[in-house]
Every structure is written in C-alpha cells, then in structure tokens.
Design a protein around this motif. Structure first.
Motif, PDB file in Angstrom:
ATOM      1  N   MET A  41       0.846  -1.187   0.000  1.00 52.66           N
ATOM      2  CA  MET A  41       0.000   0.000   0.000  1.00 52.66           C
ATOM      3  C   MET A  41       0.885   1.243   0.000  1.00 52.66           C
ATOM      4  SD  MET A  41      -2.921   1.458  -0.025  1.00 52.66           S
ATOM      5  CE  MET A  41      -3.986   0.048   0.248  1.00 52.66           C
ATOM      6  N   VAL A  42       0.712   2.110  -1.001  1.00 53.93           N
ATOM      7  CA  VAL A  42       1.519   3.317  -1.133  1.00 53.93           C
ATOM      8  C   VAL A  42       0.837   4.454  -0.395  1.00 53.93           C
ATOM      9  CG1 VAL A  42       2.504   4.983  -2.734  1.00 53.93           C
ATOM     10  CG2 VAL A  42       2.418   2.577  -3.360  1.00 53.93           C
ATOM     11  N   LEU A  43       1.608   5.208   0.327  1.00 52.68           N
ATOM     12  CA  LEU A  43       1.068   6.351   1.058  1.00 52.68           C
ATOM     13  C   LEU A  43       1.068   7.555   0.148  1.00 52.68           C
ATOM     14  CD1 LEU A  43       0.171   7.747   3.653  1.00 52.68           C
ATOM     15  CD2 LEU A  43       2.577   8.170   4.172  1.00 52.68           C
ATOM     16  N   HIS A  44      -0.123   8.117  -0.096  1.00 58.96           N
ATOM     17  CA  HIS A  44      -0.256   9.324  -0.909  1.00 58.96           C
ATOM     18  C   HIS A  44      -0.269  10.523   0.009  1.00 58.96           C
ATOM     19  CE1 HIS A  44      -1.079   6.830  -4.394  1.00 58.96           C
ATOM     20  NE2 HIS A  44      -1.983   6.191  -3.681  1.00 58.96           N
ATOM     21  N   LYS A  45       0.656  11.446  -0.204  1.00 60.48           N
ATOM     22  CA  LYS A  45       0.783  12.578   0.707  1.00 60.48           C
ATOM     23  C   LYS A  45      -0.487  13.401   0.782  1.00 60.48           C
ATOM     24  CE  LYS A  45       5.798  13.064   0.334  1.00 60.48           C
ATOM     25  NZ  LYS A  45       6.909  13.966  -0.036  1.00 60.48           N
ATOM     26  N   GLU A  46      -1.144  13.583  -0.361  1.00 54.56           N
ATOM     27  CA  GLU A  46      -2.335  14.414  -0.318  1.00 54.56           C
ATOM     28  C   GLU A  46      -3.442  13.776   0.490  1.00 54.56           C
ATOM     29  OE1 GLU A  46      -2.341  12.044  -4.219  1.00 54.56           O
ATOM     30  OE2 GLU A  46      -0.949  13.082  -2.890  1.00 54.56           O
ATOM     31  N   ASN A  47      -3.514  12.415   0.474  1.00 54.95           N
ATOM     32  CA  ASN A  47      -4.513  11.725   1.287  1.00 54.95           C
ATOM     33  C   ASN A  47      -4.139  11.743   2.759  1.00 54.95           C
ATOM     34  OD1 ASN A  47      -6.081  11.117  -0.889  1.00 54.95           O
ATOM     35  ND2 ASN A  47      -5.216   9.074  -1.206  1.00 54.95           N
ATOM     36  N   ALA A  48      -2.836  11.612   3.025  1.00 55.42           N
ATOM     37  CA  ALA A  48      -2.394  11.609   4.415  1.00 55.42           C
ATOM     38  C   ALA A  48      -2.742  12.912   5.097  1.00 55.42           C
ATOM     39  CB  ALA A  48      -0.888  11.374   4.479  1.00 55.42           C
ATOM     40  N   LEU A  49      -2.697  13.998   4.344  1.00 52.91           N
ATOM     41  CA  LEU A  49      -3.000  15.300   4.921  1.00 52.91           C
ATOM     42  C   LEU A  49      -4.461  15.415   5.294  1.00 52.91           C
ATOM     43  CD1 LEU A  49      -0.912  17.620   2.573  1.00 52.91           C
ATOM     44  CD2 LEU A  49      -0.413  17.056   4.958  1.00 52.91           C
ATOM     45  N   HIS A  50      -5.299  14.607   4.649  1.00 45.97           N
ATOM     46  CA  HIS A  50      -6.742  14.731   4.871  1.00 45.97           C
ATOM     47  C   HIS A  50      -7.342  13.512   5.561  1.00 45.97           C
ATOM     48  CE1 HIS A  50      -5.974  17.671   1.602  1.00 45.97           C
ATOM     49  NE2 HIS A  50      -6.919  18.352   2.205  1.00 45.97           N
ATOM     50  N   VAL A  51      -6.503  12.640   6.086  1.00 49.05           N
ATOM     51  CA  VAL A  51      -7.048  11.471   6.761  1.00 49.05           C
ATOM     52  C   VAL A  51      -7.850  11.913   7.978  1.00 49.05           C
ATOM     53  CG1 VAL A  51      -4.953  11.117   8.129  1.00 49.05           C
ATOM     54  CG2 VAL A  51      -6.529   9.222   7.788  1.00 49.05           C
ATOM     55  N   GLN A  52      -9.016  11.315   8.135  1.00 48.44           N
ATOM     56  CA  GLN A  52      -9.917  11.678   9.231  1.00 48.44           C
ATOM     57  C   GLN A  52     -10.429  10.424   9.907  1.00 48.44           C
ATOM     58  OE1 GLN A  52     -10.718  14.723  10.312  1.00 48.44           O
ATOM     59  NE2 GLN A  52      -9.426  15.750   8.794  1.00 48.44           N
ATOM     60  N   PRO A  53     -10.831  10.498  11.167  1.00 43.13           N
ATOM     61  CA  PRO A  53     -11.441   9.353  11.834  1.00 43.13           C
ATOM     62  C   PRO A  53     -12.813   9.069  11.252  1.00 43.13           C
ATOM     63  CG  PRO A  53     -11.607  11.293  13.218  1.00 43.13           C
ATOM     64  CD  PRO A  53     -10.750  11.677  12.060  1.00 43.13           C
ATOM     65  N   ILE A  54     -13.357   7.907  11.602  1.00 43.92           N
ATOM     66  CA  ILE A  54     -14.710   7.558  11.155  1.00 43.92           C
ATOM     67  C   ILE A  54     -15.694   8.592  11.671  1.00 43.92           C
ATOM     68  CG2 ILE A  54     -16.551   5.845  11.389  1.00 43.92           C
ATOM     69  CD1 ILE A  54     -14.420   3.704  11.496  1.00 43.92           C
ATOM     70  N   GLN A  55     -16.502   9.138  10.777  1.00 45.17           N
ATOM     71  CA  GLN A  55     -17.453  10.169  11.148  1.00 45.17           C
ATOM     72  C   GLN A  55     -18.758   9.545  11.626  1.00 45.17           C
ATOM     73  OE1 GLN A  55     -16.351  13.402  11.171  1.00 45.17           O
ATOM     74  NE2 GLN A  55     -14.427  12.373  10.660  1.00 45.17           N
ATOM     75  N   GLN A  56     -19.612  10.379  12.238  1.00 46.39           N
ATOM     76  CA  GLN A  56     -20.854   9.856  12.808  1.00 46.39           C
ATOM     77  C   GLN A  56     -21.724   9.184  11.754  1.00 46.39           C
ATOM     78  OE1 GLN A  56     -21.602   9.482  15.804  1.00 46.39           O
ATOM     79  NE2 GLN A  56     -20.296  10.845  16.957  1.00 46.39           N
ATOM     80  N   GLY A  57     -21.741   9.722  10.543  1.00 42.06           N
ATOM     81  CA  GLY A  57     -22.569   9.142   9.501  1.00 42.06           C
ATOM     82  C   GLY A  57     -22.091   7.783   9.042  1.00 42.06           C
ATOM     83  N   GLU A  58     -20.812   7.447   9.342  1.00 38.80           N
ATOM     84  CA  GLU A  58     -20.250   6.168   8.947  1.00 38.80           C
ATOM     85  C   GLU A  58     -20.350   5.119  10.053  1.00 38.80           C
ATOM     86  OE1 GLU A  58     -16.442   8.303   7.997  1.00 38.80           O
ATOM     87  OE2 GLU A  58     -16.460   6.915   6.320  1.00 38.80           O
ATOM     88  N   ARG A  59     -20.873   5.486  11.200  1.00 37.71           N
ATOM     89  CA  ARG A  59     -20.923   4.573  12.339  1.00 37.71           C
ATOM     90  C   ARG A  59     -21.870   3.412  12.069  1.00 37.71           C
ATOM     91  NH1 ARG A  59     -18.446   6.475  16.940  1.00 37.71           N
ATOM     92  NH2 ARG A  59     -19.312   4.664  17.994  1.00 37.71           N
ATOM     93  N   ILE A  60     -21.570   2.276  12.665  1.00 29.93           N
ATOM     94  CA  ILE A  60     -22.439   1.111  12.601  1.00 29.93           C
ATOM     95  C   ILE A  60     -23.260   1.110  13.887  1.00 29.93           C
ATOM     96  CG2 ILE A  60     -22.539  -1.385  12.326  1.00 29.93           C
ATOM     97  CD1 ILE A  60     -19.693  -1.218  11.155  1.00 29.93           C
ATOM     98  N   HIS A  61     -24.515   1.527  13.810  1.00 25.00           N
ATOM     99  CA  HIS A  61     -25.321   1.770  15.006  1.00 25.00           C
ATOM    100  C   HIS A  61     -25.600   0.492  15.788  1.00 25.00           C
ATOM    101  CE1 HIS A  61     -25.686   5.941  13.938  1.00 25.00           C
ATOM    102  NE2 HIS A  61     -26.144   5.611  12.733  1.00 25.00           N
ATOM    103  N   LEU A  62     -25.660  -0.657  15.097  1.00 24.03           N
ATOM    104  CA  LEU A  62     -25.824  -1.926  15.796  1.00 24.03           C
ATOM    105  C   LEU A  62     -24.673  -2.140  16.772  1.00 24.03           C
ATOM    106  CD1 LEU A  62     -26.978  -4.766  16.303  1.00 24.03           C
ATOM    107  CD2 LEU A  62     -25.715  -5.544  14.284  1.00 24.03           C
ATOM    108  N   LEU A  63     -23.447  -1.858  16.340  1.00 25.54           N
ATOM    109  CA  LEU A  63     -22.288  -2.034  17.213  1.00 25.54           C
ATOM    110  C   LEU A  63     -22.336  -1.083  18.399  1.00 25.54           C
ATOM    111  CD1 LEU A  63     -19.344  -2.583  14.700  1.00 25.54           C
ATOM    112  CD2 LEU A  63     -20.869  -4.257  15.746  1.00 25.54           C
ATOM    113  N   ASP A  64     -22.854   0.131  18.182  1.00 26.97           N
ATOM    114  CA  ASP A  64     -23.022   1.065  19.302  1.00 26.97           C
ATOM    115  C   ASP A  64     -23.978   0.499  20.343  1.00 26.97           C
ATOM    116  OD1 ASP A  64     -21.298   3.049  18.355  1.00 26.97           O
ATOM    117  OD2 ASP A  64     -22.865   3.955  17.133  1.00 26.97           O
ATOM    118  N   SER A  65     -25.060  -0.124  19.888  1.00 23.50           N
ATOM    119  CA  SER A  65     -26.036  -0.715  20.812  1.00 23.50           C
ATOM    120  C   SER A  65     -25.418  -1.866  21.588  1.00 23.50           C
ATOM    121  CB  SER A  65     -27.272  -1.201  20.047  1.00 23.50           C
ATOM    122  OG  SER A  65     -27.954  -0.120  19.441  1.00 23.50           O
ATOM    123  N   ILE A  66     -24.704  -2.755  20.884  1.00 24.80           N
ATOM    124  CA  ILE A  66     -24.063  -3.888  21.558  1.00 24.80           C
ATOM    125  C   ILE A  66     -22.997  -3.377  22.527  1.00 24.80           C
ATOM    126  CG2 ILE A  66     -22.677  -5.962  21.226  1.00 24.80           C
ATOM    127  CD1 ILE A  66     -24.015  -6.329  18.520  1.00 24.80           C
TER     128      ILE A  66
END
Length: 412
Positions: free
Chosen positions: A1-26
């Motif tokens: 896997m090659v690290l792209h500098k432009e992507n590294a600058l914009h890497v973000q954690p999982i946002q609320q809209g991407e959460r798996i709500h079933l896992l939150d309940s468990i």
C-alpha cells in the motif's frame, strides 16, 4: 500500500454518519454488563484472588444475586467488549487503507495513546483497568490482519482453548496450595483487615500508596496471562469482519441465527458445568472443583457473550425492540468516556476519600447501584450527543491520534 501525501494530509477518523449503530447498541449493552460485574470488584483488593475473600454475604438475597452475577454476568461482557474491539480494529484499518494511508502505523499510534490512558487510569484511579491489556493485545492483533478468515478463526479458537485450559490449571494449583499451605500462600485476615481499613477510611494519598504497593504488582503479574487471553477474543471480532459485511448485517441473518443457536447450546452446557464445580457438587477434591470452575467460567463466558451479541443483533431487526437498544447506543457511542467515568463514580462511592462504602455493599445492592449509575450515564450520553459528536475522551483520543484538533460540536 503506497502512502499518498495528499490523502495523508486529509485522513480523518470515522465520522458519525459512517458509524455502525448496531455495534453502538451492543457496545452499550457490554458497558452495562461490565459495570454490573465490576461493582463487586470495586469492593475487593486486587490481591484477594490469591487468598481470602474480604467478606462473605450470607443473606439469601445476596447469595441469589451473587449466583446470578457469576452465572450470567461476570466474564460475559469483557469478552463482548473485546470482540467489538476486534471488529473496530478491522473497520479502522479498512477505512484507512481506502484513504491511502499507512493504516497499521496509524493504528499503532492509536494503541499507544490508549496505553497511556490505561496507565493513568490503572495507577491513579483503579487497579481493575482493562485499557492497558487492550492496548498491549492490540499490538499483537496487527500480526493477523492479512490472514484468511479460516486461518484467523483457527488461531482464535485454539488460542482461546489453550489459555482457558491454562487458567484452569493455574486455578487448580492455586486452590491446592491454599488448601494445603494456607499460611505460606494465602492472604492473611490481617492483610484483608488492613486493606478494608485503608480503602474505607483513607484519603486519596493513603489509598494511592496502598494500591501502588499492594495491588499494582499483582496487576502487572496478571498481564502475563491477561493479555494473551484477550488476543483470541480480538481475533473472533476480526474473523466476523472477514466472514460478513459488517455494514450490512441484515444480509447475513441466517449466519447470525446459526451462531445464536450454537452459542445458546454451548452456553447452557458450560454454565451448568461451571455451576456444578463452583458449588462443589461432585465428590472430588475441593481444589480440583475450584480450578475446573475457573476453566468452565472462561468457556461459558465466551459462549454466553456470543449468545448475547447475536440476540441483540436479531432483536434489533424487530421494530418493537429498536427503541430499547437505541437507548443503549447513546452510552455505546462514547464507551471509552463512560468506562472511565464509571471508575471515577465508583471509587468515589467506595473509597475513603469519597463515601467509604468499600466492602460494605452486598451483591444485591450492587446491582441496584449499577442500574442507577448506568441510567444516569444513558441520560447524560443522550443529552451530550445532542450537542457534541464524541465523548470527551473519544475526542481527546482522536485529536491525539491525528495530531489535529477534531471538530467537537454537532454540525447544523
């Protein structure tokens, strides 16, 4: 896997809209179960597993509550948290790879920060910390990410069986030594009395010194078994993400139902075996029964944990159950913060620098305490998440991981 500098600058954690709500309940259910299980451990010195119990609750309602906790709670919810950690690990790496970053290095940084949280919690708050174990086992988990699903499952299965048997062996040896050499091996009643005295009446400094001298060495020694025992649980979670699309669990309900049935059967079998040996029903030496009880507790814990998780998964598909599990999802979304706040609350209740109830609250009342505390956490989490995206420690963890201040308030 090659690290792209432009992507590294914009890497973000999982946002609320991407959460798996079933896992939150468990995760929220697991958080409640862990609190239930820990309520008694907040009231026992960490070293009593090598000797005498500080108290015996003989009232019928306390005996019934103790058996309920032992059979259906203790050892059933930390595996749930661990399996969820394995699932979260795989989701994190998958998302990071998709964004073109060095995912394993980023996850190692995340683990290092978790290790720091755990160390502070372990030393300054409570000796029953689990975060240090999770962080250390997480580094081992990195070795398994690229393996095929069946290989991951085999590693998980045999590692778990091996360490469960090993725990049973150590349990037999420890119980035998206590039975035949109690004065040389066991914790004396004088030590228990000292522990009760300091932890019930001591100020923060006195409690801290007592814990550092008497409890921390035991915790560090236990890491030798505790960390490897957690690894196979992580691997079970990793296997799930390789076996099904975790974002579309509803497409795999037949598989979930199959696991539900198997875990129920094995849960019943191992729980009966645990109860038989814990109650010393069979005509075999006491030390052998107690050691086997330790082993069967591990097996019943995993089986019932999986049964609980699959039960929630199936019930969430039914509209009538969704409001209940939505309530659990709020504390589950900020599980790290709620786990740490549980410690802050409970040491204040039980230690001398707070209300001094150490070793004074029986199993039955402990269950009531847990329900009240968790109910408050549900309410606080609900209102907190109306304004903020993350819990305070989740926000700190993310900000430190990405070396960039994360947006805290809910947009719009």
């Amino acid at each position: 896997m090659v690290l792209h500098k432009e992507n590294a600058l914009h890497v973000q954690p999982i946002q609320q809209g991407e959460r798996i709500h079933l896992l939150d309940s468990i995760r929220g259910v697991a958080l409640f179960g862990i609190l239930l299980a820990n309520m008694l451990f907040y009231q026992e010195p960490k070293f009593i597993s090598f000797g005498l119990s500080p108290n015996e609750w003989t009232e019928s309602y306390n005996v019934a509550a103790s058996w309920f906790l032992d059979l259906f709670v203790v050892g059933k919810f930390y595996p749930m948290f661990s399996i969820l950690f394995g699932i979260g690990f795989a989701v994190f790496l998958k998302k990071a790879f998709e964004k073109g970053v060095k995912a394993k290095g980023l996850f190692a940084k995340r683990l290092t920060i978790l290790l720091l949280f755990g160390f502070i919690h372990l030393v300054f708050i409570w000796s029953g910390d689990i975060l240090v174990n999770y962080a250390l086992a997480g580094f081992l988990l990195l070795l398994f990410f690229d393996l095929k699903p069946k290989t991951v499952l085999n590693w998980a299965r045999w590692l778990f069986i091996g360490f469960a048997v090993l725990i049973g062996f150590f349990g037999i040896m420890n119980a035998a030594l206590l039975e035949y050499f109690p004065e040389e091996i066991g914790v004396t009643t004088e030590v228990i009395h000292e522990a009760n005295e300091v932890l019930q009446t001591g100020n923060y400094g006195e409690v801290l010194v007592f814990r550092l001298v008497n409890e921390l060495p035991v915790v560090i020694l236990n890491l030798i078994l505790a960390v490897p025992m957690i690894l196979p649980l992580f691997l079970f979670g990793l296997y799930v993400t390789k076996r099904i699309d975790i974002f579309r669990v509803q497409d795999h309900l037949d598989w979930v139902k199959s696991i539900w049935k198997k875990s129920l059967v094995w849960g019943i079998v191992f729980t009966i075996l645990f109860a038989v040996h814990k109650g010393e029903v069979l005509p075999i030496p006491s030390f052998l029964s107690l050691g086997l009880a330790d082993m069967f507790r591990s097996f019943s814990g995993l089986a019932l944990c999986i049964f609980y998780m699959t039960s929630v998964t199936l019930l969430v598909q039914k509209q009538t159950w969704q409001p209940l599990f939505r309530l659990f999802s709020f504390p589950g979304k900020m599980a790290l913060s709620n786990y740490l706040f549980q410690s802050f609350i409970c040491v204040t209740i039980f230690y001398g620098f707070g209300f001094g109830l150490f070793a004074k609250v029986g199993p039955a009342l402990s269950i009531l305490f847990a329900i009240i505390i968790y109910g408050l956490q549900m309410a606080v989490s609900y209102y907190w998440l109306k304004t903020f995206q993350y819990g305070p420690f989740e926000w700190l963890w993310r900000t430190a991981t990405y070396k960039k201040r994360q947006p805290m308030k809910v947009k719009g």
